[in-house]
Design a protein around this motif. Structure first.
Motif, PDB file in Angstrom:
ATOM      1  N   ASN A   3       0.818  -1.210   0.000  1.00  0.00           N
ATOM      2  CA  ASN A   3       0.000   0.000   0.000  1.00  0.00           C
ATOM      3  C   ASN A   3       0.855   1.265   0.000  1.00  0.00           C
ATOM      4  OD1 ASN A   3       0.958  -0.066   2.594  1.00  0.00           O
ATOM      5  ND2 ASN A   3      -1.044  -0.373   3.575  1.00  0.00           N
ATOM      6  N   ALA A   4       2.096   1.151  -0.455  1.00  0.00           N
ATOM      7  CA  ALA A   4       2.971   2.309  -0.628  1.00  0.00           C
ATOM      8  C   ALA A   4       3.638   2.179  -1.990  1.00  0.00           C
ATOM      9  CB  ALA A   4       4.006   2.378   0.495  1.00  0.00           C
ATOM     10  N   THR A   5       4.593   3.062  -2.289  1.00  0.00           N
ATOM     11  CA  THR A   5       5.231   3.074  -3.604  1.00  0.00           C
ATOM     12  C   THR A   5       6.516   2.268  -3.575  1.00  0.00           C
ATOM     13  OG1 THR A   5       4.269   5.221  -4.176  1.00  0.00           O
ATOM     14  CG2 THR A   5       6.257   4.555  -5.358  1.00  0.00           C
ATOM     15  N   PHE A   6       6.643   1.338  -4.545  1.00  0.00           N
ATOM     16  CA  PHE A   6       7.819   0.490  -4.638  1.00  0.00           C
ATOM     17  C   PHE A   6       8.211   0.327  -6.102  1.00  0.00           C
ATOM     18  CE2 PHE A   6       5.671  -0.930  -0.794  1.00  0.00           C
ATOM     19  CZ  PHE A   6       6.702  -1.054   0.126  1.00  0.00           C
ATOM     20  N   ALA A  23      -2.795  -2.209  -2.800  1.00  0.00           N
ATOM     21  CA  ALA A  23      -3.863  -1.398  -2.216  1.00  0.00           C
ATOM     22  C   ALA A  23      -3.490   0.074  -2.112  1.00  0.00           C
ATOM     23  CB  ALA A  23      -4.233  -1.939  -0.843  1.00  0.00           C
ATOM     24  N   GLY A  24      -2.526   0.535  -2.882  1.00  0.00           N
ATOM     25  CA  GLY A  24      -2.163   1.937  -2.855  1.00  0.00           C
ATOM     26  C   GLY A  24      -0.751   2.148  -3.357  1.00  0.00           C
ATOM     27  N   GLY A  25      -0.402   3.401  -3.638  1.00  0.00           N
ATOM     28  CA  GLY A  25       0.927   3.714  -4.118  1.00  0.00           C
ATOM     29  C   GLY A  25       1.097   3.380  -5.590  1.00  0.00           C
ATOM     30  N   THR A  26       2.351   3.514  -6.052  1.00  0.00           N
ATOM     31  CA  THR A  26       2.703   3.186  -7.435  1.00  0.00           C
ATOM     32  C   THR A  26       3.746   2.090  -7.422  1.00  0.00           C
ATOM     33  OG1 THR A  26       2.236   5.437  -8.226  1.00  0.00           O
ATOM     34  CG2 THR A  26       3.647   4.064  -9.603  1.00  0.00           C
ATOM     35  N   GLU A  45      -6.361  -0.235  -5.277  1.00  0.00           N
ATOM     36  CA  GLU A  45      -6.064   1.196  -5.313  1.00  0.00           C
ATOM     37  C   GLU A  45      -4.650   1.374  -5.839  1.00  0.00           C
ATOM     38  OE1 GLU A  45      -7.069   3.792  -2.015  1.00  0.00           O
ATOM     39  OE2 GLU A  45      -8.343   2.235  -1.152  1.00  0.00           O
ATOM     40  N   GLY A  46      -4.332   2.608  -6.228  1.00  0.00           N
ATOM     41  CA  GLY A  46      -2.995   2.898  -6.703  1.00  0.00           C
ATOM     42  C   GLY A  46      -2.779   2.445  -8.133  1.00  0.00           C
ATOM     43  N   THR A  47      -1.488   2.348  -8.515  1.00  0.00           N
ATOM     44  CA  THR A  47      -1.092   2.012  -9.879  1.00  0.00           C
ATOM     45  C   THR A  47      -0.079   0.891  -9.863  1.00  0.00           C
ATOM     46  OG1 THR A  47      -1.468   4.282 -10.665  1.00  0.00           O
ATOM     47  CG2 THR A  47      -0.017   2.895 -11.990  1.00  0.00           C
ATOM     48  N   VAL A  48      -0.270  -0.096 -10.716  1.00  0.00           N
ATOM     49  CA  VAL A  48       0.703  -1.168 -10.884  1.00  0.00           C
ATOM     50  C   VAL A  48       1.108  -1.200 -12.354  1.00  0.00           C
ATOM     51  CG1 VAL A  48       1.222  -3.608 -10.585  1.00  0.00           C
ATOM     52  CG2 VAL A  48      -0.385  -2.486  -9.033  1.00  0.00           C
ATOM     53  N   ASN A  49       2.386  -0.942 -12.611  1.00  0.00           N
ATOM     54  CA  ASN A  49       2.925  -0.942 -13.963  1.00  0.00           C
ATOM     55  C   ASN A  49       3.769  -2.198 -14.180  1.00  0.00           C
ATOM     56  OD1 ASN A  49       1.916   1.677 -14.766  1.00  0.00           O
ATOM     57  ND2 ASN A  49       3.490   2.589 -13.463  1.00  0.00           N
ATOM     58  N   PHE A  50       3.326  -3.057 -15.081  1.00  0.00           N
ATOM     59  CA  PHE A  50       4.091  -4.239 -15.463  1.00  0.00           C
ATOM     60  C   PHE A  50       4.852  -3.908 -16.745  1.00  0.00           C
ATOM     61  CE2 PHE A  50       0.718  -6.052 -12.857  1.00  0.00           C
ATOM     62  CZ  PHE A  50       1.380  -7.042 -12.132  1.00  0.00           C
ATOM     63  N   ASN A  51       6.167  -3.777 -16.630  1.00  0.00           N
ATOM     64  CA  ASN A  51       6.992  -3.449 -17.787  1.00  0.00           C
ATOM     65  C   ASN A  51       7.713  -4.670 -18.331  1.00  0.00           C
ATOM     66  OD1 ASN A  51       6.291  -0.702 -17.783  1.00  0.00           O
ATOM     67  ND2 ASN A  51       7.834  -0.248 -16.235  1.00  0.00           N
ATOM     68  N   ALA A  52       7.127  -5.826 -18.114  1.00  0.00           N
ATOM     69  CA  ALA A  52       7.615  -7.086 -18.663  1.00  0.00           C
ATOM     70  C   ALA A  52       6.411  -7.977 -18.881  1.00  0.00           C
ATOM     71  CB  ALA A  52       8.625  -7.751 -17.720  1.00  0.00           C
ATOM     72  N   PRO A  68      -8.347   2.071  -9.351  1.00  0.00           N
ATOM     73  CA  PRO A  68      -6.998   1.532  -9.497  1.00  0.00           C
ATOM     74  C   PRO A  68      -6.583   1.516 -10.970  1.00  0.00           C
ATOM     75  CG  PRO A  68      -8.562  -0.241  -9.185  1.00  0.00           C
ATOM     76  CD  PRO A  68      -9.331   1.031  -8.987  1.00  0.00           C
ATOM     77  N   THR A  69      -5.268   1.501 -11.204  1.00  0.00           N
ATOM     78  CA  THR A  69      -4.747   1.554 -12.564  1.00  0.00           C
ATOM     79  C   THR A  69      -3.795   0.395 -12.806  1.00  0.00           C
ATOM     80  OG1 THR A  69      -4.931   3.964 -12.711  1.00  0.00           O
ATOM     81  CG2 THR A  69      -3.396   2.900 -14.221  1.00  0.00           C
ATOM     82  N   LEU A  70      -4.005  -0.300 -13.914  1.00  0.00           N
ATOM     83  CA  LEU A  70      -3.096  -1.331 -14.400  1.00  0.00           C
ATOM     84  C   LEU A  70      -2.417  -0.771 -15.631  1.00  0.00           C
ATOM     85  CD1 LEU A  70      -2.038  -4.290 -14.418  1.00  0.00           C
ATOM     86  CD2 LEU A  70      -4.028  -4.871 -15.820  1.00  0.00           C
TER      87      LEU A  70
END
Length: 222
Positions: A3-6, A23-26, A45-52, A68-70
């Motif tokens: 729930n934070a940015t990693f 559940a939050g963060g990017t 919630e938050g954003t999850v970016n899969f760059n693979a 939330p954003t995928l």
């Protein structure tokens, strides 16, 4: 639970039993991240970016009215199915693939940037919510794929995305629905009930079948 940015990179390992919840963060997940994919994955919630590229064996859920954003540039193959309900956005240059034998459950959401949602299996769209396709995004029902459109919601709030159908789109339920985005049909578009309003339609092959329903189009269907 994240729930934070990693930034999950540099041979990061995400493992263990149970569900993985963002559940939050990017969150940025790159090609050197070791992600065990035999689990339930949920983005609330938050954003999850899969760059693979990843293939998920468990159910992948994008679900929350908070949006939330995928995203990312990777191709995500949903072997365990996709649940996209209650809102959320898919964006970025990547692809979300529902393969043959898998099922997607849709209610409402937004495709943005040049994201592609590719239906090779079955997608069931229910409820009353819209699906917005914007900024070059594509809803792509591929050959053998099926989109069952029983929702009373509309597709598209703009004209800058598109719908491509080389499979089958089944429209059911007594309602008037609109597809604002340009749609190109080389498969089967079947309207079993209600009225389907098409703002821009190209019949490049396949069939458009009226079996109890009707179509209103701003340009000739043939």
């Amino acid at each position: 639970l994240f729930n934070a940015t990693f930034t999950h990179d540099n041979a990061s390992l995400i493992s263990g039993t149970g569900s993985l919840i963002f559940a939050g963060g990017t969150h940025t997940i790159g090609s050197s991240t070791i992600l065990e994919v035999n689990r339930l994955i949920t983005v609330t919630e938050g954003t999850v970016n899969f760059n693979a590229d990843y293939t998920f064996a468990g159910l992948f859920t994008l679900n929350n009215v908070s949006g939330p954003t995928l995203g990312g540039s990777g191709t995500l193959t949903m072997n365990g199915g996709l649940s996209w309900t209650g809102g959320g956005t898919m964006r970025g240059t990547g692809r979300t693939v529902v393969p043959f034998g898998a099922t997607a459950t849709l209610t409402t959401g937004t495709l943005n940037d040049t994201r592609r949602l590719e239906i090779v299996g079955t997608a069931n769209w229910t409820g009353t919510g819209f699906i917005e396709i914007a900024t070059g995004a594509v809803l792509d029902v591929q050959a053998g794929g099926i989109l069952n459109w029983s929702s009373t919601g509309n597709i598209g709030l703009s004209l800058v995305g598109s719908v491509i159908n080389a499979g089958t789109i089944n429209v059911t339920g007594a309602a008037t629905r609109t597809c604002s985005n340009p749609i190109t049909n080389t498969g089967d578009l079947k309207v079993f009930a209600g009225t389907l309003v098409l703002n821009s339609f190209t019949q490049a092959g396949g069939e458009t079948v009226l079996s109890g329903g009707s179509i209103q189009a701003t340009n000739p269907l043939l």
